[in-house]
Every structure is written in structure tokens, then in C-alpha cells.
Design a protein around this motif. Structure first.
Motif, PDB file in Angstrom:
ATOM      1  N   GLN A  30     -38.438  15.254 -29.922  1.00 59.59           N
ATOM      2  CA  GLN A  30     -38.383  14.068 -30.763  1.00 59.59           C
ATOM      3  C   GLN A  30     -37.341  13.093 -30.226  1.00 59.59           C
ATOM      4  O   GLN A  30     -36.352  13.503 -29.610  1.00 59.59           O
ATOM      5  CB  GLN A  30     -38.036  14.467 -32.196  1.00 59.59           C
ATOM      6  N   GLU A  31     -37.542  11.825 -30.475  1.00 63.35           N
ATOM      7  CA  GLU A  31     -36.636  10.794 -29.953  1.00 63.35           C
ATOM      8  C   GLU A  31     -35.286  10.776 -30.654  1.00 63.35           C
ATOM      9  O   GLU A  31     -34.300  10.326 -30.082  1.00 63.35           O
ATOM     10  CB  GLU A  31     -37.302   9.426 -30.048  1.00 63.35           C
ATOM     11  N   LYS A  32     -35.221  11.236 -31.894  1.00 64.03           N
ATOM     12  CA  LYS A  32     -33.955  11.235 -32.630  1.00 64.03           C
ATOM     13  C   LYS A  32     -33.698  12.649 -33.146  1.00 64.03           C
ATOM     14  O   LYS A  32     -34.311  13.092 -34.108  1.00 64.03           O
ATOM     15  CB  LYS A  32     -34.015  10.249 -33.794  1.00 64.03           C
ATOM     16  N   LEU A  33     -32.803  13.343 -32.481  1.00 63.26           N
ATOM     17  CA  LEU A  33     -32.454  14.708 -32.875  1.00 63.26           C
ATOM     18  C   LEU A  33     -31.264  14.700 -33.826  1.00 63.26           C
ATOM     19  O   LEU A  33     -30.451  13.777 -33.836  1.00 63.26           O
ATOM     20  CB  LEU A  33     -32.144  15.549 -31.637  1.00 63.26           C
ATOM     21  N   ARG A  34     -31.153  15.749 -34.607  1.00 62.47           N
ATOM     22  CA  ARG A  34     -30.045  15.893 -35.553  1.00 62.47           C
ATOM     23  C   ARG A  34     -28.749  16.234 -34.820  1.00 62.47           C
ATOM     24  O   ARG A  34     -28.753  16.696 -33.690  1.00 62.47           O
ATOM     25  CB  ARG A  34     -30.385  16.987 -36.567  1.00 62.47           C
ATOM     26  N   TRP A  35     -27.664  16.010 -35.520  1.00 62.15           N
ATOM     27  CA  TRP A  35     -26.317  16.391 -35.097  1.00 62.15           C
ATOM     28  C   TRP A  35     -25.856  15.721 -33.803  1.00 62.15           C
ATOM     29  O   TRP A  35     -24.921  16.186 -33.152  1.00 62.15           O
ATOM     30  CB  TRP A  35     -26.182  17.914 -34.991  1.00 62.15           C
ATOM     31  N   GLY A  36     -26.516  14.637 -33.410  1.00 63.67           N
ATOM     32  CA  GLY A  36     -26.126  13.934 -32.188  1.00 63.67           C
ATOM     33  C   GLY A  36     -26.466  14.686 -30.917  1.00 63.67           C
ATOM     34  O   GLY A  36     -25.870  14.437 -29.858  1.00 63.67           O
ATOM     35  N   CYS A  37     -27.435  15.586 -30.994  1.00 69.42           N
ATOM     36  CA  CYS A  37     -27.826  16.347 -29.798  1.00 69.42           C
ATOM     37  C   CYS A  37     -28.448  15.424 -28.756  1.00 69.42           C
ATOM     38  O   CYS A  37     -29.165  14.484 -29.085  1.00 69.42           O
ATOM     39  CB  CYS A  37     -28.816  17.451 -30.174  1.00 69.42           C
ATOM     40  N   ASP A  38     -28.172  15.714 -27.507  1.00 73.02           N
ATOM     41  CA  ASP A  38     -28.638  14.933 -26.376  1.00 73.02           C
ATOM     42  C   ASP A  38     -30.135  15.181 -26.139  1.00 73.02           C
ATOM     43  O   ASP A  38     -30.548  16.316 -25.872  1.00 73.02           O
ATOM     44  CB  ASP A  38     -27.827  15.325 -25.141  1.00 73.02           C
ATOM     45  N   VAL A  39     -30.938  14.116 -26.230  1.00 76.34           N
ATOM     46  CA  VAL A  39     -32.390  14.228 -26.100  1.00 76.34           C
ATOM     47  C   VAL A  39     -32.805  14.687 -24.707  1.00 76.34           C
ATOM     48  O   VAL A  39     -33.687  15.545 -24.561  1.00 76.34           O
ATOM     49  CB  VAL A  39     -33.074  12.896 -26.481  1.00 76.34           C
ATOM     50  N   LYS A  40     -32.172  14.151 -23.677  1.00 76.42           N
ATOM     51  CA  LYS A  40     -32.535  14.532 -22.296  1.00 76.42           C
ATOM     52  C   LYS A  40     -32.241  16.020 -22.057  1.00 76.42           C
ATOM     53  O   LYS A  40     -33.067  16.749 -21.511  1.00 76.42           O
ATOM     54  CB  LYS A  40     -31.771  13.670 -21.294  1.00 76.42           C
ATOM     55  N   LYS A  41     -31.059  16.468 -22.487  1.00 76.07           N
ATOM     56  CA  LYS A  41     -30.695  17.883 -22.341  1.00 76.07           C
ATOM     57  C   LYS A  41     -31.681  18.747 -23.144  1.00 76.07           C
ATOM     58  O   LYS A  41     -32.146  19.786 -22.666  1.00 76.07           O
ATOM     59  CB  LYS A  41     -29.265  18.128 -22.827  1.00 76.07           C
ATOM     60  N   ALA A  42     -32.015  18.310 -24.333  1.00 76.77           N
ATOM     61  CA  ALA A  42     -32.944  19.064 -25.171  1.00 76.77           C
ATOM     62  C   ALA A  42     -34.303  19.193 -24.494  1.00 76.77           C
ATOM     63  O   ALA A  42     -34.897  20.277 -24.479  1.00 76.77           O
ATOM     64  CB  ALA A  42     -33.084  18.390 -26.536  1.00 76.77           C
ATOM     65  N   ASP A  43     -34.810  18.100 -23.922  1.00 71.11           N
ATOM     66  CA  ASP A  43     -36.114  18.142 -23.279  1.00 71.11           C
ATOM     67  C   ASP A  43     -36.112  19.104 -22.091  1.00 71.11           C
ATOM     68  O   ASP A  43     -37.055  19.880 -21.905  1.00 71.11           O
ATOM     69  CB  ASP A  43     -36.534  16.738 -22.844  1.00 71.11           C
ATOM     70  N   GLU A  44     -35.040  19.095 -21.317  1.00 71.22           N
ATOM     71  CA  GLU A  44     -34.934  20.021 -20.180  1.00 71.22           C
ATOM     72  C   GLU A  44     -34.943  21.467 -20.652  1.00 71.22           C
ATOM     73  O   GLU A  44     -35.662  22.309 -20.103  1.00 71.22           O
ATOM     74  CB  GLU A  44     -33.645  19.744 -19.400  1.00 71.22           C
ATOM     75  N   ILE A  45     -34.132  21.764 -21.665  1.00 75.68           N
ATOM     76  CA  ILE A  45     -33.992  23.148 -22.123  1.00 75.68           C
ATOM     77  C   ILE A  45     -35.229  23.621 -22.881  1.00 75.68           C
ATOM     78  O   ILE A  45     -35.704  24.739 -22.680  1.00 75.68           O
ATOM     79  CB  ILE A  45     -32.712  23.299 -22.973  1.00 75.68           C
ATOM     80  N   CYS A  46     -35.775  22.765 -23.729  1.00 77.10           N
ATOM     81  CA  CYS A  46     -36.929  23.153 -24.549  1.00 77.10           C
ATOM     82  C   CYS A  46     -38.218  23.293 -23.755  1.00 77.10           C
ATOM     83  O   CYS A  46     -39.026  24.187 -24.043  1.00 77.10           O
ATOM     84  CB  CYS A  46     -37.173  22.116 -25.645  1.00 77.10           C
ATOM     85  N   ASN A  47     -38.431  22.415 -22.769  1.00 74.08           N
ATOM     86  CA  ASN A  47     -39.756  22.287 -22.166  1.00 74.08           C
ATOM     87  C   ASN A  47     -39.860  22.592 -20.675  1.00 74.08           C
ATOM     88  O   ASN A  47     -40.963  22.785 -20.174  1.00 74.08           O
ATOM     89  CB  ASN A  47     -40.281  20.868 -22.406  1.00 74.08           C
ATOM     90  N   PHE A  48     -38.748  22.599 -19.979  1.00 74.09           N
ATOM     91  CA  PHE A  48     -38.787  22.795 -18.518  1.00 74.09           C
ATOM     92  C   PHE A  48     -37.807  23.875 -18.082  1.00 74.09           C
ATOM     93  O   PHE A  48     -37.154  23.770 -17.060  1.00 74.09           O
ATOM     94  CB  PHE A  48     -38.489  21.462 -17.812  1.00 74.09           C
ATOM     95  N   ASN A  49     -37.701  24.933 -18.874  1.00 74.84           N
ATOM     96  CA  ASN A  49     -36.682  25.946 -18.660  1.00 74.84           C
ATOM     97  C   ASN A  49     -37.122  27.242 -19.318  1.00 74.84           C
ATOM     98  O   ASN A  49     -37.675  27.239 -20.395  1.00 74.84           O
ATOM     99  CB  ASN A  49     -35.380  25.450 -19.299  1.00 74.84           C
ATOM    100  N   ARG A  50     -36.843  28.342 -18.654  1.00 72.24           N
ATOM    101  CA  ARG A  50     -37.154  29.640 -19.235  1.00 72.24           C
ATOM    102  C   ARG A  50     -35.932  30.548 -19.305  1.00 72.24           C
ATOM    103  O   ARG A  50     -35.972  31.565 -19.968  1.00 72.24           O
ATOM    104  CB  ARG A  50     -38.235  30.331 -18.408  1.00 72.24           C
ATOM    105  N   HIS A  51     -34.858  30.182 -18.613  1.00 74.28           N
ATOM    106  CA  HIS A  51     -33.742  31.119 -18.499  1.00 74.28           C
ATOM    107  C   HIS A  51     -32.383  30.533 -18.848  1.00 74.28           C
ATOM    108  O   HIS A  51     -31.446  31.266 -19.121  1.00 74.28           O
ATOM    109  CB  HIS A  51     -33.691  31.692 -17.079  1.00 74.28           C
ATOM    110  N   TYR A  52     -32.237  29.225 -18.790  1.00 68.85           N
ATOM    111  CA  TYR A  52     -30.913  28.619 -18.950  1.00 68.85           C
ATOM    112  C   TYR A  52     -30.702  28.094 -20.352  1.00 68.85           C
ATOM    113  O   TYR A  52     -31.629  28.024 -21.148  1.00 68.85           O
ATOM    114  CB  TYR A  52     -30.711  27.530 -17.896  1.00 68.85           C
ATOM    115  N   ALA A  53     -29.474  27.707 -20.636  1.00 70.29           N
ATOM    116  CA  ALA A  53     -29.094  27.287 -21.979  1.00 70.29           C
ATOM    117  C   ALA A  53     -28.150  26.102 -21.909  1.00 70.29           C
ATOM    118  O   ALA A  53     -27.563  25.818 -20.866  1.00 70.29           O
ATOM    119  CB  ALA A  53     -28.398  28.452 -22.694  1.00 70.29           C
ATOM    120  N   GLU A  54     -27.990  25.464 -23.057  1.00 78.72           N
ATOM    121  CA  GLU A  54     -26.898  24.500 -23.170  1.00 78.72           C
ATOM    122  C   GLU A  54     -25.611  25.295 -22.945  1.00 78.72           C
ATOM    123  O   GLU A  54     -25.611  26.517 -23.096  1.00 78.72           O
ATOM    124  CB  GLU A  54     -26.913  23.849 -24.553  1.00 78.72           C
TER     125      GLU A  54
END
Length: 160
Positions: A30-54
Motif C-alpha cells: 500500500q502507498e501509505k503504511l502505518r507507523w511511518g514504515c518505509d514503503v520501498k523497504k516494505a515492498d522489497e521485504i514483502c514481495n522480493f525477498n524470502r530470507h532477509y528482514a528489516e
């Protein structure tokens, strides 16, 4: 390493994380995440990642902790892609207990009673995912049972 986790954990298989229109998901975060979470970081971790984390402790650098302390009851955590309800916490413990455990492990740490099993699955390698292909984190059991260490950016969605 393939394993199975005891109920109420619902196991899933690799097909959940098969490539889709946007990485492992059909849609971007989503374009506006809660708690000021970084959208770009979220997209990388949620959709283009299987092993890494914030990075460990990321959640403490957002407004999450302040909002959690001010909450009058359990908080809902929604998939950052789909907005589906994935977790509700705390359940069966205090908010302080939830925050202390999360801080000790570096990520929001949920227990079985706090998981919405309609939309969350564990893969045999311990990866926790949504049924829609969002990478959430990992199940890292301890002496109290299953412990789902979840990226805040993965559960910072708005309710849809």
C-alpha cells in the motif's frame, strides 16, 4: 530443513510464494503504511525477498511503540499488500509483555493465539507468509512454543 510446527499453526507449501504479478504477491505494498514504515523497504521485504528482514529493532524507530503503549486494548496488524488482518496482539498477555518480548528479539513477536490462521501460513523452513504471498518473517520457537518474529513493514497495512 523441512519441519512441521504443532497446532494451531497452519502449514503451507512453496506454491504460496510462487512468482506473481509483483514478486511473490499480485500487488505492491500500500502507498501509505502505518507507523511511518518505509514503503520501498516494505515492498522489497514483502514481495522480493524470502530470507532477509528489516534490521533488528526497526520497529522501535517508528511510531509503533508509542502507539502500542497508548492503545486501550489489542492492536490489529494488517498485510501491507492486501490489508487483510494477520495478527491481533496482545492476546493472553499484557501490551508490556508483548513489547518486552518484541524488543528482546528485535522484531514484533507474536504467539499462536495472536495469529489469524485464515490468512497466515508457516512453510516447512519456518518462513511465515500470508496466503497471498507476502513474506512476513519466521517462526522461531522457544520454550514457550511457536514465536512468530515478524517484520513490522510486512504488517503495517491499512485495513481494506
Amino acid at each position: 530443513m523441512s519441519k512441521s510446527f504443532p497446532p494451531p499453526c497452519v502449514m503451507g507449501d512453496e506454491s504460496i510464494m510462487a512468482p506473481k504479478a509483483h514478486g511473490t504477491s499480485a500487488v505492491p505494498v500500500q502507498e501509505k503504511l502505518r507507523w511511518g514504515c518505509d514503503v520501498k523497504k516494505a515492498d522489497e521485504i514483502c514481495n522480493f525477498n524470502r530470507h532477509y528482514a528489516e534490521h533488528s529493532g526497526y520497529f522501535e524507530k517508528t511510531t509503533f511503540k508509542k502507539e502500542a503503549r497508548e492503545a486501550s486494548g489489542p492492536m490489529n496488524f494488517y498485510d501491507s499488500n492486501t490489508g487483510k488482518l494477520l495478527f491481533t496482539a496482545p492476546v493472553g498477555r499484557t501490551m508490556n509483555d508483548f513489547l518486552v518480548e518484541s524488543a528482546a528479539h528485535g522484531w514484533p513477536s507474536f504467539r499462536d493465539a495472536e495469529v489469524n490462521w485464515e490468512y497466515v501460513r508457516c512453510l516447512p523452513n519456518g518462513e511465515s507468509v500470508s496466503v497471498d504471498g507476502t513474506h512476513l518473517g519466521h517462526n522461531l520457537p522457544d520454550d514457550k512454543g511457536s514465536r512468530y518474529c515478524i517484520n513490522l513493514v510486512s504488517v503495517a497495512g491499512q485495513e481494506m
